[in-house]
Write a protein that holds these residues in place. Structure first.
Motif, PDB file in Angstrom:
ATOM      1  N   LEU A   9      45.249  23.334  53.379  1.00 27.95           N
ATOM      2  CA  LEU A   9      46.047  24.357  52.647  1.00 27.95           C
ATOM      3  C   LEU A   9      45.767  25.551  52.661  1.00 27.95           C
ATOM      4  O   LEU A   9      44.542  25.500  52.192  1.00 27.95           O
ATOM      5  N   VAL A  10      45.904  26.261  53.426  1.00 24.88           N
ATOM      6  CA  VAL A  10      45.598  28.197  53.743  1.00 24.88           C
ATOM      7  C   VAL A  10      45.952  28.923  52.481  1.00 24.88           C
ATOM      8  O   VAL A  10      47.732  28.651  52.502  1.00 24.88           O
ATOM      9  N   ILE A  11      45.889  29.636  51.790  1.00 20.31           N
ATOM     10  CA  ILE A  11      46.276  30.520  50.581  1.00 20.31           C
ATOM     11  C   ILE A  11      46.006  31.909  50.893  1.00 20.31           C
ATOM     12  O   ILE A  11      44.467  31.869  51.163  1.00 20.31           O
ATOM     13  N   GLY A  12      47.255  31.903  52.393  1.00 19.38           N
ATOM     14  CA  GLY A  12      46.209  33.782  52.498  1.00 19.38           C
ATOM     15  C   GLY A  12      46.546  33.816  54.029  1.00 19.38           C
ATOM     16  O   GLY A  12      45.733  33.308  54.348  1.00 19.38           O
ATOM     17  N   ALA A  13      47.494  34.383  54.122  1.00 19.93           N
ATOM     18  CA  ALA A  13      47.880  34.211  55.689  1.00 19.93           C
ATOM     19  C   ALA A  13      47.467  35.841  56.395  1.00 19.93           C
ATOM     20  O   ALA A  13      48.403  36.506  56.931  1.00 19.93           O
ATOM     21  N   GLY A 160      40.469  29.340  50.655  1.00 20.59           N
ATOM     22  CA  GLY A 160      40.665  30.487  49.817  1.00 20.59           C
ATOM     23  C   GLY A 160      40.323  31.727  51.406  1.00 20.59           C
ATOM     24  O   GLY A 160      39.754  31.700  51.364  1.00 20.59           O
ATOM     25  N   ALA A 161      41.704  32.236  51.562  1.00 14.50           N
ATOM     26  CA  ALA A 161      41.710  32.978  52.709  1.00 14.50           C
ATOM     27  C   ALA A 161      43.070  34.246  51.586  1.00 14.50           C
ATOM     28  O   ALA A 161      43.653  34.906  52.705  1.00 14.50           O
ATOM     29  N   ASP A 162      43.140  34.422  50.418  1.00 11.75           N
ATOM     30  CA  ASP A 162      43.385  35.734  50.172  1.00 11.75           C
ATOM     31  C   ASP A 162      43.015  37.424  48.914  1.00 11.75           C
ATOM     32  O   ASP A 162      43.521  37.350  48.635  1.00 11.75           O
ATOM     33  N   GLY A 163      41.940  37.179  50.108  1.00  7.38           N
ATOM     34  CA  GLY A 163      41.666  38.612  50.065  1.00  7.38           C
ATOM     35  C   GLY A 163      40.866  39.065  48.791  1.00  7.38           C
ATOM     36  O   GLY A 163      40.815  38.515  48.259  1.00  7.38           O
ATOM     37  N   ALA A 164      40.211  40.721  48.697  1.00  5.93           N
ATOM     38  CA  ALA A 164      38.754  40.488  48.105  1.00  5.93           C
ATOM     39  C   ALA A 164      39.411  40.369  46.185  1.00  5.93           C
ATOM     40  O   ALA A 164      38.524  40.157  45.789  1.00  5.93           O
ATOM     41  N   HIS A 165      40.737  40.437  46.393  1.00  5.99           N
ATOM     42  CA  HIS A 165      41.218  40.068  44.833  1.00  5.99           C
ATOM     43  C   HIS A 165      41.842  38.568  44.809  1.00  5.99           C
ATOM     44  O   HIS A 165      41.780  38.740  43.751  1.00  5.99           O
ATOM     45  N   SER A 166      40.732  38.040  45.845  1.00  2.43           N
ATOM     46  CA  SER A 166      40.922  36.546  45.713  1.00  2.43           C
ATOM     47  C   SER A 166      41.721  35.777  44.071  1.00  2.43           C
ATOM     48  O   SER A 166      40.625  35.562  43.550  1.00  2.43           O
ATOM     49  N   GLU A 167      42.638  35.098  43.974  1.00  3.51           N
ATOM     50  CA  GLU A 167      42.435  34.476  43.357  1.00  3.51           C
ATOM     51  C   GLU A 167      42.307  33.208  42.763  1.00  3.51           C
ATOM     52  O   GLU A 167      41.356  32.085  42.037  1.00  3.51           O
ATOM     53  N   VAL A 168      42.120  32.549  44.232  1.00  6.97           N
ATOM     54  CA  VAL A 168      41.171  31.015  44.215  1.00  6.97           C
ATOM     55  C   VAL A 168      39.903  31.275  44.223  1.00  6.97           C
ATOM     56  O   VAL A 168      39.046  31.218  43.241  1.00  6.97           O
ATOM     57  N   ARG A 169      38.862  32.292  43.837  1.00  5.53           N
ATOM     58  CA  ARG A 169      37.833  33.064  43.984  1.00  5.53           C
ATOM     59  C   ARG A 169      37.244  32.727  41.965  1.00  5.53           C
ATOM     60  O   ARG A 169      37.015  32.293  41.339  1.00  5.53           O
ATOM     61  N   SER A 170      38.891  33.771  41.750  1.00  2.00           N
ATOM     62  CA  SER A 170      38.475  33.678  40.356  1.00  2.00           C
ATOM     63  C   SER A 170      38.995  32.126  39.446  1.00  2.00           C
ATOM     64  O   SER A 170      38.033  31.940  38.469  1.00  2.00           O
ATOM     65  N   ALA A 171      39.412  31.301  40.215  1.00  3.35           N
ATOM     66  CA  ALA A 171      40.326  30.518  39.905  1.00  3.35           C
ATOM     67  C   ALA A 171      39.035  29.042  39.259  1.00  3.35           C
ATOM     68  O   ALA A 171      38.824  28.219  38.194  1.00  3.35           O
ATOM     69  N   LEU A 172      37.958  29.475  40.704  1.00  7.78           N
ATOM     70  CA  LEU A 172      37.156  28.765  40.873  1.00  7.78           C
ATOM     71  C   LEU A 172      35.418  29.111  39.933  1.00  7.78           C
ATOM     72  O   LEU A 172      34.747  29.024  39.844  1.00  7.78           O
ATOM     73  N   GLU A 173      35.895  30.117  39.340  1.00  2.00           N
ATOM     74  CA  GLU A 173      35.051  30.818  38.785  1.00  2.00           C
ATOM     75  C   GLU A 173      33.657  31.181  39.614  1.00  2.00           C
ATOM     76  O   GLU A 173      32.642  31.525  38.937  1.00  2.00           O
TER      77      GLU A 173
END
Length: 362
Positions: A9-13, A160-173
């Motif tokens: 799964l790639v999140i962010g196009a 997680g390729a969803d940008g500077a305000h990445s929701e993936v990064r936040s979820a991973l803490e």
């Protein structure tokens, strides 16, 4: 990876997600590509495509040879307090121009078109919500914005390729370490017929630390980036026929994750690192991330984690150093900087190290 049926799964196009997906599909691996936006944005994008990126995309027949609109970076002018310091003939790197000017949005459209031809469509309007399980496989919760329906999916890898305000990064803490530059920046694009045909980019610096970078991403279009408010006003001062296409203010940060991997999750592009636009490295590092990670995962080469982190660290160091040199108010440093670039205009080989970094071929 042992089976070509394993899903990713790639999140962010954006650029990094598209490049990653393209490389995976080329190797025959299944990829699902989602993006929370309703469609692709064509404004507020980078303008410089480095030689290293063209080299990576060449096997997909995406290169300056196939894109006539790509403008080779051949000449660069540098002013300080309105005085011309340097007009540099950009040196070739490995026999090619170190970069071409071409709008990021147009490149992303080309990447998306190639993916569509290979059977992969971007699922717009699908948003990542949360991680349900993070162990040997990744289970995530998604939602389709249009109908507000949720789904739970399991994947071998989640990117997680969803940008500077990445929701993936936040979820991973995952900590996003670094700092924010104090200046308020602005960017604008105009339509104009007054850009000189012999020039591709120019930089206007001031003794108060303000810098204005102008480039021509496409014929008849000029983009201006200013580390202060008012990029549109500045462009109108330079071009009397200016018609504003867009203008916005933004802040710039220098941040990165210490490692791009968290078990089955990877962070690439702006989700993993953000930097000053000086040097034009953001887009190019994002695409390098995507293709490099995909190539490695197809071979089960997890040592790519260290390579991604090292490349990001080096690029961020370069962009920060470059910005400090350009925005300095120190008279001695400005004099040394201007002397160097003045000499480089007479002897372009002196600027080769700089354009080698810009090229991404290292």
């Amino acid at each position: 990876m042992n089976s070509k049926t394993e899903k990713i799964l790639v999140i962010g196009a954006g650029a990094s997600g598209l490049a990653f997906a393209l490389e995976c599909i080329d190797h025959g691996f299944k990829v699902r590509l989602i993006d929370r936006r309703s469609g692709r944005s064509m404004i507020e994008k980078a303008t410089g495509i480095a030689q290293g990126v063209w080299n990576q995309l060449d096997k997909f027949q995406i290169s300056p040879r196939s894109i006539a609109e790509a403008i080779p970076m051949s000449n660069f002018a540098f002013y300080d307090d309105a005085k011309l310091i340097s007009n540099v003939t950009v040196p070739a790197i490995d026999g090619k121009q170190p970069a071409h000017l071409f709008p990021q949005g147009e490149l992303e459209k080309i990447l998306e078109h190639h993916l569509a031809k290979m059977g992969v469509l971007v699922e717009y309007g699908v948003q990542f919500l949360s991680i349900i399980k993070n162990s040997d496989t990744a289970t995530v919760r998604l939602i389709r914005n249009e109908c507000n329906t949720e789904e739970i999916c399991e994947f071998k890898w989640v990117i997680g390729a969803d940008g500077a305000h990445s929701e993936v990064r936040s979820a991973l803490e995952v900590p996003f370490q670094g700092r924010e530059y104090p200046e308020q920046w602005s960017v604008a694009e105009i339509n104009t017929r007054q850009w000189p045909s012999s020039l591709q980019a120019k930089l206007h610096l001031q003794s108060d630390g303000v810098g204005f970078f102008l480039s021509q991403p496409a014929l008849g279009t000029v983009q201006g980036i200013l580390n202060a408010p008012g990029a549109g006003v500045r462009l109108k001062e330079h071009f009397r026929d200016a018609e504003i296409k867009y203008e916005r203010a933004f802040k710039v940060s220098l941040r990165r994750v210490l490692s791009p991997r968290a078990k089955c999750f990877w962070l690439i592009g702006d989700a993993a690192h953000v930097q000053s636009p000086v040097g034009g490295q953001g887009l190019n590092l994002a695409i390098w991330d995507g293709i490099t990670l995909a190539e490695a995962l197809m071979k089960n080469d997890l040592s790519v984690e260290a390579r991604l982190a090292k490349r990001a660290r080096n690029v961020l160091f370069f962009t920060d150093f470059d910005y400090r040199m350009l925005a300095t108010k120190n008279t001695f440093i400005r004099t040394c900087r201007n002397y160097y670039w003045s000499a480089a205009s007479k002897y372009p080989f002196l600027a080769r190290w700089f354009f080698k970094i810009i090229s991404g071929v290292w």
